[in-house]
Design an enzyme around this catalytic site. Sequence first.
Site, mmCIF file in Angstrom:
data_model
loop_
_atom_site.group_PDB
_atom_site.id
_atom_site.type_symbol
_atom_site.label_atom_id
_atom_site.label_comp_id
_atom_site.label_asym_id
_atom_site.label_seq_id
_atom_site.Cartn_x
_atom_site.Cartn_y
_atom_site.Cartn_z
ATOM 1 C CG HIS A 65 8.044 39.859 -1.277
ATOM 2 N ND1 HIS A 65 8.421 40.984 -1.973
ATOM 3 C CD2 HIS A 65 7.434 40.305 -0.151
ATOM 4 C CE1 HIS A 65 8.063 42.055 -1.292
ATOM 5 N NE2 HIS A 65 7.463 41.672 -0.186
ATOM 6 C CD GLU A 79 10.320 39.643 -4.698
ATOM 7 O OE1 GLU A 79 10.283 40.727 -4.110
ATOM 8 O OE2 GLU A 79 9.294 38.977 -4.963
ATOM 9 C CB CYS A 94 4.399 43.366 -1.720
ATOM 10 S SG CYS A 94 4.195 43.658 0.062
#
Length: 686
Positions: free
Chosen positions: A171, A173, A85
């Site tokens: 993202h 994660e 990001c």
Amino acid sequence: MNNHHHESSHVAILDAGSQYGKVIDRKLRELNIETVFVSLDVKPADLGSNVRGIIISGSPGSVQNEDSGFNPEVLELGVPVLGICFGMQLINHAFGGTVEKTCSREDGQYEVDLDVTCHIFNGMTSKQTVLLTHGDTCTAPGKKLKVVGKCDETITALAHETISIFGVQFHPEVDLTPNGKTILKNFVNLCGVKPLFTLQSRLKTTIDELKEKIGYRDVVCLISGGVDSAVCAALLQKAIGKEKIIPVHIDNGFMRLNESKLVEKSLGDIGINLEVYNEANTFSIATTRILQKDRTYRASSQLNKTVHPEEKRQIIGDCFIAIFNKILAEKGLSLENTLLAQGTLRPDLIESGSVYASARSDCIKTHHNDTDLVRALRAAKKVIEPLKDFHKDEVRQIGAELKLSPSILQRHPFPGPGLAIRILCADNPNLGADFSETQTILKHIATFNVSKARPYFLFNKIVQSLSKSECAQLDEITSACKYRATLLPVQTVGVQGDARTYSYCAALSCNSKVGVGQSEQTGVASAKSTPNWDHLFFLARIIPRCCHNINRVTFVFGGEVVYPVSDITQTYLDKPVVELLRQIDDVAFSVLKNENCLKSVSQMPVVLVPVHFDRDPVKRFASTKRSVVLRTFKTHDFMTGVAARPNKDIPEAALNKINQLIVKMPGISRVMYDLTSKPPGTTEWE
């Protein structure tokens, strides 16, 4: 923050302030990879010789208007780098690329097209669902950077042509990027770090640290009865034995129906004999000091007269500490020789903006276990938090290792402040200068098929925020059913672009064959017809993109909401109001339990909001009723998640039954179903 120098090989995570920074850490730990969490402005030499890879996190900031302190020489260390990001924007900026603020922002799931020949996308298909959360966009790649991912025309991934430097705008994660773990695994493989950092080894380290930190001292362990505090107590018991532990349960008056008795029994079954303190009256009239923007303090109102959610949380958290001090005095214990133990998790610290989780993250909401008084005790080394480096799912794994009962480990999370933060208190409607304009945009979204024929100037804002395919889908949806979109004059907390927002809530309703019917005699939603949930979830996804001042979208059971809502029912944490929600909460959970639905959702906050629908403004009926929100939530990491889908994750019949029972209760106007993912809405409304 962790020490930069580790003797073993590891990946360094450069903290730019993302709400998901520690989720990167957690995902790598799932891969048994050791990580070091350091500040974004770290000097390259301070990273040490054992760093094998670098990940730059997201951030609530912008590369355009702030000096991040990032040293671009970090990109010249010869180890693989992944920017996420803001991290991707920082890399692009460092290589001379262009980063610009666009008219639309993304806070939700999107489909992206990836170049699967790129190393970090190895083993993936080209089309992937990902979580995008940003306001800035890379509009031109830097020198020697090539585009390896796009969402329509938006650049979503970059890679260096010759060295292992990568950036993704999304993202990887979080759970809302289903295959994100593959990206992280591919990156770790490029780093060459061995997977030796197991949960068992971390657990042993935690127990050894507890023994060393506690030493000769006694420990007062605050236990709410949830998973976190129960595992905390069991971990302490394993580390130092039960003789030094004083397990305390404080009933703050905001517990669920019979919750304290259940907590006492369930923990007694595992050998933890609680001392229960009934402090409902103490909490009700509690006050504290509130830090203001000019860094001076002012006295708060009593809790039962406080409406601001942050102040409610701070008063409750500080009241817990005041009672902790009272317990010490009653037992003749000194703070010098006594520690406070609590089941604080990593997400608690992240959302509270604590430096113990991140030096740069924005405060989304203050958790009761991370107020100023708690931080002062923590700074004085008087607080033990064995779980502060763990996430909810990891805590459940630790509980299983410690042989805790599944009935404890699988309980739905319940916040320390309890029902107090599930009652939206208000003394005046939230009618900002943007309320009227936002309501107009909402109307055009709900009637897009009609509005496109004679576009109003605000209509263009919708078109600019959506892709052509999304506009076509919106046209189809609004042609199939007549929807109403009502802006509610309340504020809810959300997380958008890694920053906290207090924003409006939009309420969708309909009254057709594909909507929920309503009995004219009873006002109760009919189960004979059903809304098109796919359409509703699509609307819930696009509305916050078109209106950045909306962070939550609900569906209203009971048919079309005809009249606008421009005022509220004055609401405080009075005993009758708290008791009403306690009964409503019990009704909702009893239905879920009887329908065997509890395991279908991770959490279901039941929220009382000061909204009275169905009042003709011409007749000027006073706002006297309140409405209820069902916030069913599915998550793995508790940092992101989605609303449960009726008829997929949870039977719609169960929701209809809950609705029918609740709207019959005195003082209730309507029941709503929260459609919002996280982000842009948080799990709790406050």
